[in-house]
Enzyme design. Sequence first.
Site: not given
Length: 153
Positions: A12, A52, A60, A88, A94, A105, A115, A118, A129
Site C-alpha cells: 500500500k 473495496y 470506513f 496471510r 490486520t 505487520r 498496515n 493487502h 482482485e
Amino acid sequence: MAELERTFVAVKPDGVQRGLVGEVISRFETRGLKLVGLKMLKVTPALAEKHYGEHKGKPFYEGLVNFITSGPVVAMVWEGKNAIALSRNVIGATNPGSAAPGTIRGDLCVDIGRNVVHGSDGPESAVREVSIFFHDGEILKEWGRNVDSWVCE
C-alpha cells in the site's frame, strides 16, 4: 507437485513511501512463493471502488479509498502450494497490534490504518482482485524455477 494457487498482494502507499517494497517481496520469496505478476501503479478512485466495493456504505469506506489513492502501490500476484494461506501468514493479522512477531505487520507496522500490505483473504477474493489489477498477458502463465522442487514435494 501439488496444485498451485495464485493470490493477490499489494504494498500500500505507506509501504511504498517507507521503502518497504523490497522487504515485502523478500518475505514472500523467502517463504517459497513465486512472483508471477508485478507492477507499480497509482490507484484511481474507480479502481479503488472496484477493489473495496464490498465495503461501500460502511463508515470506513471513504477512508480506505482516500488512502489507497493517496500514492503509488505495488501490485503483485504470487503463486505456490497453498499460496493464499501462506501469504496471510506472512502478512499477519490486520491489526498490527495483534500481528505475530515475524510477520510483515508484526515487525513493520504500528497502526491498523497504516498496515503496509493487502493480501487476498480467500480463493474468490484472490481471483477477483487479480482480475481487477492485472489484465491478460500481464501475468506469467508458466515459468519454472530450479528451486521449486526443493520448496515443495
